[in-house]
Motif scaffolding. Structure first.
Motif, mmCIF file in Angstrom:
data_model
loop_
_atom_site.group_PDB
_atom_site.id
_atom_site.type_symbol
_atom_site.label_atom_id
_atom_site.label_comp_id
_atom_site.label_asym_id
_atom_site.label_seq_id
_atom_site.Cartn_x
_atom_site.Cartn_y
_atom_site.Cartn_z
ATOM 1 N N GLU A 1 0.802 -1.230 0.000
ATOM 2 C CA GLU A 1 0.000 0.000 0.000
ATOM 3 C C GLU A 1 0.834 1.279 0.000
ATOM 4 O OE1 GLU A 1 -4.103 1.407 -0.178
ATOM 5 O OE2 GLU A 1 -2.901 -0.323 -0.786
ATOM 6 N N PRO A 2 1.905 1.382 0.789
ATOM 7 C CA PRO A 2 2.681 2.621 0.708
ATOM 8 C C PRO A 2 3.287 2.852 -0.668
ATOM 9 C CG PRO A 2 3.830 0.978 2.043
ATOM 10 C CD PRO A 2 2.438 0.463 1.820
ATOM 11 N N ILE A 3 3.610 1.784 -1.391
ATOM 12 C CA ILE A 3 4.156 1.928 -2.745
ATOM 13 C C ILE A 3 3.066 2.416 -3.687
ATOM 14 C CG2 ILE A 3 5.347 0.739 -4.618
ATOM 15 C CD1 ILE A 3 6.206 -1.358 -2.454
ATOM 16 N N ARG A 4 1.872 1.874 -3.560
ATOM 17 C CA ARG A 4 0.749 2.345 -4.372
ATOM 18 C C ARG A 4 0.497 3.830 -4.127
ATOM 19 N NH1 ARG A 4 -2.354 -2.817 -2.142
ATOM 20 N NH2 ARG A 4 -1.800 -4.385 -3.698
ATOM 21 N N MET B 1 -8.264 -3.725 4.349
ATOM 22 C CA MET B 1 -7.204 -4.485 5.004
ATOM 23 C C MET B 1 -7.694 -4.969 6.359
ATOM 24 S SD MET B 1 -3.212 -3.436 5.609
ATOM 25 C CE MET B 1 -3.578 -2.183 6.831
ATOM 26 N N SER B 2 -8.935 -4.658 6.710
ATOM 27 C CA SER B 2 -9.473 -4.999 8.023
ATOM 28 C C SER B 2 -9.435 -6.494 8.257
ATOM 29 C CB SER B 2 -10.919 -4.516 8.141
ATOM 30 O OG SER B 2 -11.536 -5.034 9.283
ATOM 31 N N ASN B 3 -9.180 -6.865 9.517
ATOM 32 C CA ASN B 3 -9.128 -8.288 9.840
ATOM 33 C C ASN B 3 -10.464 -8.832 10.334
ATOM 34 O OD1 ASN B 3 -9.329 -7.194 12.377
ATOM 35 N ND2 ASN B 3 -7.349 -7.916 13.095
ATOM 36 N N ARG B 4 -11.449 -7.953 10.495
ATOM 37 C CA ARG B 4 -12.777 -8.369 10.969
ATOM 38 C C ARG B 4 -12.689 -9.309 12.171
ATOM 39 N NH1 ARG B 4 -16.316 -9.416 5.416
ATOM 40 N NH2 ARG B 4 -16.121 -7.303 4.583
ATOM 41 N N GLY B 5 -11.811 -8.959 13.097
ATOM 42 C CA GLY B 5 -11.738 -9.714 14.340
ATOM 43 C C GLY B 5 -10.731 -10.836 14.340
ATOM 44 N N SER B 6 -10.148 -11.124 13.193
ATOM 45 C CA SER B 6 -9.165 -12.201 13.137
ATOM 46 C C SER B 6 -7.889 -11.682 12.497
ATOM 47 C CB SER B 6 -9.691 -13.374 12.296
ATOM 48 O OG SER B 6 -8.631 -14.253 11.977
ATOM 49 N N PRO B 7 -6.721 -11.978 13.079
ATOM 50 C CA PRO B 7 -5.474 -11.499 12.492
ATOM 51 C C PRO B 7 -5.172 -12.114 11.135
ATOM 52 C CG PRO B 7 -5.028 -12.980 14.319
ATOM 53 C CD PRO B 7 -6.502 -12.697 14.346
ATOM 54 N N LEU B 8 -5.936 -13.125 10.745
ATOM 55 C CA LEU B 8 -5.694 -13.745 9.457
ATOM 56 C C LEU B 8 -6.869 -13.564 8.509
ATOM 57 C CD1 LEU B 8 -3.807 -17.019 10.388
ATOM 58 C CD2 LEU B 8 -2.896 -14.836 9.626
ATOM 59 N N TYR B 9 -7.710 -12.559 8.757
ATOM 60 C CA TYR B 9 -8.787 -12.301 7.806
ATOM 61 C C TYR B 9 -8.240 -11.604 6.560
ATOM 62 C CZ TYR B 9 -12.489 -9.911 5.361
ATOM 63 O OH TYR B 9 -13.306 -9.454 4.377
ATOM 64 N N GLU C 1 -5.214 10.779 -1.463
ATOM 65 C CA GLU C 1 -6.603 10.807 -1.008
ATOM 66 C C GLU C 1 -7.537 10.178 -2.035
ATOM 67 O OE1 GLU C 1 -9.584 13.969 1.177
ATOM 68 O OE2 GLU C 1 -8.190 14.737 -0.338
ATOM 69 N N LYS C 2 -7.351 10.502 -3.305
ATOM 70 C CA LYS C 2 -8.204 9.938 -4.352
ATOM 71 C C LYS C 2 -7.977 8.440 -4.496
ATOM 72 C CE LYS C 2 -9.785 10.599 -9.088
ATOM 73 N NZ LYS C 2 -9.912 9.139 -9.346
ATOM 74 N N PHE C 3 -6.716 8.002 -4.415
ATOM 75 C CA PHE C 3 -6.441 6.573 -4.515
ATOM 76 C C PHE C 3 -7.153 5.811 -3.401
ATOM 77 C CE2 PHE C 3 -4.167 2.673 -3.669
ATOM 78 C CZ PHE C 3 -3.915 2.167 -4.934
ATOM 79 N N ILE C 4 -7.098 6.346 -2.191
ATOM 80 C CA ILE C 4 -7.760 5.698 -1.057
ATOM 81 C C ILE C 4 -9.264 5.624 -1.283
ATOM 82 C CG2 ILE C 4 -8.305 5.945 1.400
ATOM 83 C CD1 ILE C 4 -5.485 7.152 1.737
ATOM 84 N N GLN C 5 -9.849 6.724 -1.747
ATOM 85 C CA GLN C 5 -11.288 6.744 -2.006
ATOM 86 C C GLN C 5 -11.666 5.739 -3.086
ATOM 87 O OE1 GLN C 5 -11.873 10.866 -3.006
ATOM 88 N NE2 GLN C 5 -11.977 11.527 -0.862
ATOM 89 N N ASP C 6 -10.877 5.657 -4.136
ATOM 90 C CA ASP C 6 -11.186 4.764 -5.252
ATOM 91 C C ASP C 6 -11.026 3.293 -4.890
ATOM 92 O OD1 ASP C 6 -11.688 6.981 -6.787
ATOM 93 O OD2 ASP C 6 -9.790 6.899 -7.902
#
Length: 234
Positions: A19-22, A221-229, A210-215
């Motif tokens: 993500e930082p490269i993007r 990247m959320s794990n939805r409660g699990s570190p391996l989601y 900002e636009k890249f994030i919005q698009d």
């Protein structure tokens, strides 16, 4: 049809290390092919991953992200960031600032990345608990150090970058560090670090970023409660 982009960035269909490269590409207005592997690595799922299996033998270290340029691969996210810094306008205003940014990124990699990789890849639950504790300690140490660096940067009192008065490549990797810690280790772990929160908002609000994030907001990247989601792959 072959891509007209000079650069091809290859990673899984998540944010994390690529993500930082993007964001760097987006900030610099540099076109690139954002190639995403729509499979899961073996430490996340035992499901077959034929595309990755075929690619793994081609890339330098058997890992991603990799940058493909003129038929050659460059591995390791930090090396890619350093290589692209000048073209993306993120190498600082002089050699000293570039060296300072490099120093911070080297510190971040040495202190955090190894512990994080161990935690992510550990399958034994008891060992994973111990690895998480180690990683949490590293997050605290690194965050405190980064906030000290932000406080000590007197180049600009209004916009606090890590080095100088303009963004450098290391700013993008530091924001990613916090995002990864929150998503994969412990939600809320970055809460005490207010300077880093302000810095994160600053970097996420930069032109192009900002636009890249919005698009790409749907690619969580959320794990939805699990570190391996990992997000559902279509």
């Amino acid at each position: 049809m072959a891509s007209s982009c000079k650069y091809k960035l290859i990673y899984w269909n998540v944010r994390a290390k690529a993500e930082p490269i993007r964001w760097m590409f987006a900030y610099g207005g540099v076109p690139f092919e954002d190639y995403r592997i729509h499979e899961l690595p073996s430490y996340v799922s035992p499901a077959p991953n034929p595309e990755w299996t075929a690619l793994k033998g081609e890339v330098p270290y058997g890992t991603v992200p990799v940058l493909l340029l003129d038929g050659n691969y460059l591995g390791e996210s930090h090396a890619i960031g350093r290589y692209l810094a000048k073209e993306c306008g993120l190498a600082g205003t002089n050699d000293w600032e570039a060296a300072q940014a490099d120093s911070i990124l080297t510190y971040l990699g040495a202190e955090f990345d190894s512990a994080m990789d161990t935690f992510m890849r550990e399958m034994d639950q008891e060992k994973k608990k111990a690895a998480k504790e180690t990683t949490m300690q590293k997050i605290a140490k690194v965050s405190e150090t980064l906030e000290k660096i932000l406080r000590n940067n007197k180049s600009s009192e209004e916009r606090k970058f890590l080095v100088g008065s303009t963004p450098t490549f290391v700013d993008f990797f530091v924001v990613s560090f916090g995002d990864v810690a929150e998503a994969f280790v412990q939600p809320g772990v970055m809460g005490p670090y207010k300077l880093l929160a302000t810095h994160k908002d600053l970097i996420r609000g930069l032109p192009g970023v900002e636009k890249f994030i919005q698009d790409h907001a749907h690619l969580a990247m959320s794990n939805r409660g699990s570190p391996l989601y990992w997000p559902d792959l279509k």
